[in-house]
Design a protein around this motif. Structure first.
Motif, PDB file in Angstrom:
ATOM      1  N   MET A   1      -5.243  -7.526  -3.012  1.00  0.00           N
ATOM      2  CA  MET A   1      -4.327  -7.059  -3.942  1.00  0.00           C
ATOM      3  C   MET A   1      -4.336  -6.689  -5.246  1.00  0.00           C
ATOM      4  SD  MET A   1      -1.712  -7.880  -0.729  1.00  0.00           S
ATOM      5  CE  MET A   1       0.052  -7.161  -1.327  1.00  0.00           C
ATOM      6  N   LEU A   2      -3.886  -7.463  -6.164  1.00  0.00           N
ATOM      7  CA  LEU A   2      -3.754  -6.948  -7.347  1.00  0.00           C
ATOM      8  C   LEU A   2      -4.874  -7.580  -8.413  1.00  0.00           C
ATOM      9  CD1 LEU A   2      -1.761 -11.778  -7.726  1.00  0.00           C
ATOM     10  CD2 LEU A   2      -1.792  -9.244  -8.700  1.00  0.00           C
ATOM     11  N   HIS A   3      -6.531  -6.757  -8.086  1.00  0.00           N
ATOM     12  CA  HIS A   3      -7.368  -6.362  -8.703  1.00  0.00           C
ATOM     13  C   HIS A   3      -6.775  -4.853  -8.723  1.00  0.00           C
ATOM     14  CE1 HIS A   3      -9.605  -4.390  -5.387  1.00  0.00           C
ATOM     15  NE2 HIS A   3     -10.064  -3.382  -5.968  1.00  0.00           N
ATOM     16  N   TYR A   4      -6.569  -4.470  -7.852  1.00  0.00           N
ATOM     17  CA  TYR A   4      -6.446  -3.076  -8.544  1.00  0.00           C
ATOM     18  C   TYR A   4      -5.403  -2.451  -9.463  1.00  0.00           C
ATOM     19  CZ  TYR A   4      -7.303  -2.058  -3.113  1.00  0.00           C
ATOM     20  OH  TYR A   4      -7.278  -1.691  -2.343  1.00  0.00           O
ATOM     21  N   ASP A   5      -5.641  -1.704 -10.425  1.00  0.00           N
ATOM     22  CA  ASP A   5      -5.028  -0.880 -11.245  1.00  0.00           C
ATOM     23  C   ASP A   5      -5.075  -2.562 -12.288  1.00  0.00           C
ATOM     24  OD1 ASP A   5      -3.658   1.177 -10.651  1.00  0.00           O
ATOM     25  OD2 ASP A   5      -2.552  -0.316  -9.341  1.00  0.00           O
ATOM     26  N   GLN A   6      -6.039  -2.721 -12.393  1.00  0.00           N
ATOM     27  CA  GLN A   6      -6.242  -3.692 -13.569  1.00  0.00           C
ATOM     28  C   GLN A   6      -7.658  -3.236 -14.461  1.00  0.00           C
ATOM     29  OE1 GLN A   6      -4.304  -6.554 -14.079  1.00  0.00           O
ATOM     30  NE2 GLN A   6      -3.402  -6.763 -11.880  1.00  0.00           N
ATOM     31  N   PRO A   7      -8.020  -3.985 -15.688  1.00  0.00           N
ATOM     32  CA  PRO A   7      -8.425  -3.448 -16.758  1.00  0.00           C
ATOM     33  C   PRO A   7      -9.735  -4.060 -16.027  1.00  0.00           C
ATOM     34  CG  PRO A   7      -6.791  -4.975 -16.807  1.00  0.00           C
ATOM     35  CD  PRO A   7      -6.804  -4.808 -16.415  1.00  0.00           C
ATOM     36  N   PHE A   8     -11.010  -3.364 -15.829  1.00  0.00           N
ATOM     37  CA  PHE A   8     -12.228  -4.017 -15.802  1.00  0.00           C
ATOM     38  C   PHE A   8     -12.742  -5.356 -15.741  1.00  0.00           C
ATOM     39  CE2 PHE A   8     -17.233  -4.058 -16.017  1.00  0.00           C
ATOM     40  CZ  PHE A   8     -16.999  -4.065 -14.849  1.00  0.00           C
ATOM     41  N   LYS A   9     -12.792  -6.024 -16.347  1.00  0.00           N
ATOM     42  CA  LYS A   9     -12.657  -7.580 -16.242  1.00  0.00           C
ATOM     43  C   LYS A   9     -12.620  -8.324 -15.471  1.00  0.00           C
ATOM     44  CE  LYS A   9     -16.040  -8.195 -20.392  1.00  0.00           C
ATOM     45  NZ  LYS A   9     -16.117  -8.118 -21.961  1.00  0.00           N
TER      46      LYS A   9
ATOM     47  N   ALA B   1       2.468  -8.314  -5.002  1.00  0.00           N
ATOM     48  CA  ALA B   1       1.307  -9.121  -4.561  1.00  0.00           C
ATOM     49  C   ALA B   1       1.840  -9.945  -5.334  1.00  0.00           C
ATOM     50  CB  ALA B   1      -0.224  -8.170  -5.495  1.00  0.00           C
ATOM     51  N   GLN B   2       2.085  -9.933  -6.160  1.00  0.00           N
ATOM     52  CA  GLN B   2       2.549 -11.500  -7.025  1.00  0.00           C
ATOM     53  C   GLN B   2       3.063 -12.511  -5.737  1.00  0.00           C
ATOM     54  OE1 GLN B   2       4.764 -10.060 -10.211  1.00  0.00           O
ATOM     55  NE2 GLN B   2       2.320  -9.693 -11.506  1.00  0.00           N
ATOM     56  N   TYR B   3       3.770 -11.300  -5.135  1.00  0.00           N
ATOM     57  CA  TYR B   3       4.968 -12.730  -4.251  1.00  0.00           C
ATOM     58  C   TYR B   3       4.211 -13.081  -3.216  1.00  0.00           C
ATOM     59  CZ  TYR B   3       8.174 -13.925  -0.318  1.00  0.00           C
ATOM     60  OH  TYR B   3       8.475 -14.643   0.133  1.00  0.00           O
TER      61      TYR B   3
ATOM     62  N   ASP C   1       4.252  -0.957 -10.982  1.00  0.00           N
ATOM     63  CA  ASP C   1       5.332  -1.931 -10.566  1.00  0.00           C
ATOM     64  C   ASP C   1       5.552  -2.605  -9.558  1.00  0.00           C
ATOM     65  OD1 ASP C   1       4.533  -1.791 -13.292  1.00  0.00           O
ATOM     66  OD2 ASP C   1       6.548  -0.731 -13.633  1.00  0.00           O
ATOM     67  N   LYS C   2       6.296  -1.853  -8.969  1.00  0.00           N
ATOM     68  CA  LYS C   2       6.420  -2.307  -7.280  1.00  0.00           C
ATOM     69  C   LYS C   2       5.628  -3.090  -6.830  1.00  0.00           C
ATOM     70  CE  LYS C   2      10.880   0.405  -7.833  1.00  0.00           C
ATOM     71  NZ  LYS C   2      11.707   1.316  -6.134  1.00  0.00           N
ATOM     72  N   ALA C   3       4.317  -2.726  -6.736  1.00  0.00           N
ATOM     73  CA  ALA C   3       3.259  -2.541  -6.212  1.00  0.00           C
ATOM     74  C   ALA C   3       2.765  -4.235  -6.804  1.00  0.00           C
ATOM     75  CB  ALA C   3       2.153  -1.855  -5.821  1.00  0.00           C
TER      76      ALA C   3
ATOM     77  N   TYR D   1       1.172  -1.283  -0.031  1.00  0.00           N
ATOM     78  CA  TYR D   1       0.073   0.483  -0.122  1.00  0.00           C
ATOM     79  C   TYR D   1       0.752   1.484   0.367  1.00  0.00           C
ATOM     80  CZ  TYR D   1      -4.065  -2.888   0.425  1.00  0.00           C
ATOM     81  OH  TYR D   1      -5.075  -4.018   0.347  1.00  0.00           O
ATOM     82  N   ASP D   2       1.850   1.141   0.398  1.00  0.00           N
ATOM     83  CA  ASP D   2       3.367   2.073   0.272  1.00  0.00           C
ATOM     84  C   ASP D   2       3.028   2.181  -1.092  1.00  0.00           C
ATOM     85  OD1 ASP D   2       3.398   3.098   3.014  1.00  0.00           O
ATOM     86  OD2 ASP D   2       4.559   2.198   3.415  1.00  0.00           O
ATOM     87  N   PHE D   3       3.981   1.694  -1.564  1.00  0.00           N
ATOM     88  CA  PHE D   3       4.418   1.444  -3.296  1.00  0.00           C
ATOM     89  C   PHE D   3       3.510   2.005  -4.209  1.00  0.00           C
ATOM     90  CE2 PHE D   3       7.732  -1.542  -2.320  1.00  0.00           C
ATOM     91  CZ  PHE D   3       8.696  -0.698  -2.368  1.00  0.00           C
ATOM     92  N   LYS D   4       1.781   1.661  -3.801  1.00  0.00           N
ATOM     93  CA  LYS D   4       0.547   1.614  -3.884  1.00  0.00           C
ATOM     94  C   LYS D   4       0.105   3.379  -3.799  1.00  0.00           C
ATOM     95  CE  LYS D   4      -3.925   0.502  -5.416  1.00  0.00           C
ATOM     96  NZ  LYS D   4      -3.890   1.631  -6.059  1.00  0.00           N
ATOM     97  N   GLU D   5       0.162   3.573  -2.717  1.00  0.00           N
ATOM     98  CA  GLU D   5      -0.304   5.425  -2.891  1.00  0.00           C
ATOM     99  C   GLU D   5       1.011   6.154  -3.324  1.00  0.00           C
ATOM    100  OE1 GLU D   5      -2.747   6.977  -0.279  1.00  0.00           O
ATOM    101  OE2 GLU D   5      -3.310   4.922  -1.841  1.00  0.00           O
ATOM    102  N   SER D   6       2.012   5.654  -3.223  1.00  0.00           N
ATOM    103  CA  SER D   6       3.539   7.030  -3.978  1.00  0.00           C
ATOM    104  C   SER D   6       3.150   6.271  -5.477  1.00  0.00           C
ATOM    105  CB  SER D   6       4.636   6.648  -3.007  1.00  0.00           C
ATOM    106  OG  SER D   6       4.563   4.862  -3.444  1.00  0.00           O
ATOM    107  N   ASN D   7       1.962   6.024  -6.413  1.00  0.00           N
ATOM    108  CA  ASN D   7       2.285   5.529  -7.544  1.00  0.00           C
ATOM    109  C   ASN D   7       2.932   4.416  -8.181  1.00  0.00           C
ATOM    110  OD1 ASN D   7      -0.580   6.469  -8.882  1.00  0.00           O
ATOM    111  ND2 ASN D   7       0.386   8.310  -8.039  1.00  0.00           N
TER     112      ASN D   7
END
Length: 587
Positions: A81-89, A59-61, A53-55, A44-50
């Motif tokens: 965690m993986l559902h963020y920044d993904q295409p809609f479907k 999530a994968q690990y 890729d690191k986020a 969430y730190d990486f996600k918040e700071s945009n």
């Protein structure tokens, strides 16, 4: 009204099949040193700071670690965690997969969290109908589990939907509440509420509190630390500039955030940036510039199908522009585009406007329902109990309503009869229909009256007291304050016992009722005839009539006449207005 794509990070957690080919790359020594909580914090730190890729790498690990350890709870968290920044479907598929693990997950969070996450996805992808349905369902579960955090999330998003249909005041109330009282929200979540509250305040033109929140947000957010949030505050600052008629300053700020939003492919915020640029240039009479930005908005809408209410301002401007240029082809094109967008927006607006009040905006009834449900063990009987209570309430309220209407009609009729009796100089009757005129009657009648008196009181004394009472009434001495049986007896040259007996016998009432009736009969006549007296405030009228306070007078008036003072005064005004209209029509 600005529809925001700002999501609240407090609902976290995704699901899906992982790319096993990357397993060895992800499972490196650095990540292996962290436990699940530390990995979530870093994600969430990486996600918040945009640092997307690191986020995603974390999530994968995280998910592979959870799968290898067969930890269902953390597998679910990995999918979230993986559902963020993904295409809609794909994003929706991750969240739908949570259902498979629901029985293993904490009951206090599920299934509420699934509906909150799906609602947020639908909201972000401009599917407001589905978003509303999921948030309403989530709110129901959150209340059942008494989960303050989830209740807050659902109500905050429902506030955004209220904003969408123009109910900014309702949205502001909810957002202000959680901004002031959301101590259970994280700093990031609280910041999101601040952003949306600032936007809502701008929508209702509360510019001063809005700019205060915007300045606070910019102070807490640096461009390097959180570039996305920084640019959203910059966008709101530009809207404040626009509403404050600082058009050049607005354009300067908008050009800064335009670069970021277009580069990030943030379609909605890009459209709003272009909208405000177009509006600012239009205000500066730079028509060509305004048209250029509005055309760009249309191209984004066609590409992404992301709509927002302010589009209703864009297309009419383009239609009028091409009409002035006599460009029939483009004028027709934008008319068709406007009709298409208007139909889509109208469909969403109608649905949200209908469903929000029905399913959310009746908190008292909903709370009553929840209280009843919690007290009833058997769910099958719940609906019958609620229906019974509602029917019982209606069976009581409806008759009371009609009774009140009937009483009101009766009061008006009594008031009208009183007015008519005053206008026709008829004797005002007491409720028991006894006479209350000032004349003592003929000699025979007086003799009959005197004969009623106890033999203890001599006839000449009775006659003398009755004459004194007639003087007391004719001179309107009953209007004086502080009249008692004792001091009136002195004025009539008798004693209290004689006076009391004569009033009871010859007036048919005790001293208090006698005095009160004289005052009320006087009030009935004077209020009907004296417009100036009627214009005084009730406390002054009460004092003029000899009463100690307003309440004593109004209660006495209602008791004597059978109609409230306010009804009597209204009917007098109606009667006078009717006479004026009648005289005008004759002339």
């Amino acid at each position: 009204m600005m529809k925001s794509l700002i999501y609240i990070l407090l609902i976290g957690w995704p699901i899906n099949n992982m790319l096993h080919a990357e397993k060895n790359e992800i499972l490196n020594d650095t990540l292996a040193t962290y436990n699940y909580s530390e990995l979530e914090e870093k994600f969430y730190d990486f996600k918040e700071s945009n640092k997307i890729d690191k986020a995603k790498l974390i999530a994968q690990y995280y998910l592979l670690k959870a799968k290898s350890e067969k930890n269902n709870n953390h597998i679910a968290e990995g999918y979230v965690m993986l559902h963020y920044d993904q295409p809609f479907k794909r994003s929706l598929q991750y969240i739908d997969s949570l259902v498979l693990f629901e029985k293993y997950l904490p009951k206090e969070n599920y299934p509420t969290r699934i509906y909150l996450l799906k609602g947020r996805i639908y909201y972000d992808y401009d599917k407001e109908k589905l978003a509303l349905n999921n948030f309403i369902t989530a709110l129901k579960y959150a209340k059942e589990k008494d989960n303050k955090r989830h209740i807050a999330i659902a109500e905050i998003y429902i506030a955004y939907l209220n904003n969408y249909i123009g109910k900014h005041a309702e949205a502001k109330k909810v957002l202000q509440y959680y901004y002031d009282n959301g101590d259970f929200l994280s700093d990031s979540e609280h910041e999101h509420v601040r952003l949306n509250l600032a936007s809502t305040l701008l929508d209702i033109n509360k510019l001063e509190p809005a700019i205060k929140l915007i300045h606070e947000g910019l102070k807490n957010t640096s461009e390097k630390k959180d570039i996305e949030r920084y640019n959203k505050y910059l966008l709101f600052l530009s809207l404040y500039n626009l509403k404050s008629k600082q058009y050049k300053l607005a354009i300067n700020n908008l050009n800064k955030c335009k670069t970021y939003f277009l580069k990030k492919s943030d379609d909605l915020n890009s459209s709003y940036t272009l909208l405000y640029l177009g509006q600012a240039h239009a205000q500066l009479q730079e028509i060509e510039k305004a048209v250029e930005y509005f055309i760009k908005i249309d191209s984004i809408v066609q590409k992404t199908h992301t709509t927002f209410p302010e589009l209703k301002e864009v297309y009419p401007y383009l239609i009028e522009y091409y009409k002035s240029k006599n460009d029939k082809e483009k004028q027709l094109y934008y008319i068709e585009r406007f009709l298409t967008i208007y139909k889509e927006l109208d469909s969403k607006f109608r649905y949200i406007s209908r469903e929000l009040p029905r399913r959310y905006e009746a908190p008292k009834l909903l709370q009553e329902k929840e209280n009843i449900i919690s007290e009833i063990e058997h769910k099958r009987t719940t609906s019958y109990v609620i229906a019974g209570i509602l029917l019982l309430g209606m069976s009581i309220l409806i008759p009371l309503y009609f009774l009140s209407k009937k009483a009101e009609k009766r009061s008006r009729k009594i008031a009208q009869e009183l007015i008519r009796s005053v206008n026709e100089n008829k004797v005002v009757l007491n409720k028991d229909n006894s006479r209350n005129d000032d004349s003592p009657g003929d000699t025979t009648e007086r003799e009959d009256i005197i004969g009623k008196t106890s033999n203890i009181i001599p006839d000449y004394v009775v006659e003398n007291i009755l004459k004194e009472l007639a003087i007391f009434e004719n001179k309107e001495n009953f209007l004086k304050k502080g009249i008692t049986l004792s001091n009136l007896a002195k004025k009539t040259k008798t004693n209290s016992k004689y006076l009391s007996e004569i009033i009871n016998t010859h007036k048919g009432k005790n001293f208090a009722a006698y005095l009160n009736d004289l005052r009320i009969d006087y009030a009935i006549k004077r209020l009907a005839r004296d417009k100036k007296f009627r214009s005084y405030k009730v406390p002054f009228i009460a004092e003029e009539l000899g009463y100690n306070n307003e309440q004593a007078f109004t209660l006495a008036f209602k008791k004597k006449t059978g109609t409230p003072l306010t009804t009597y005064l209204k009917e007098i005004e109606k009667a006078e207005n009717s006479q004026i209209k009648h005289s005008i029509s004759i002339n």
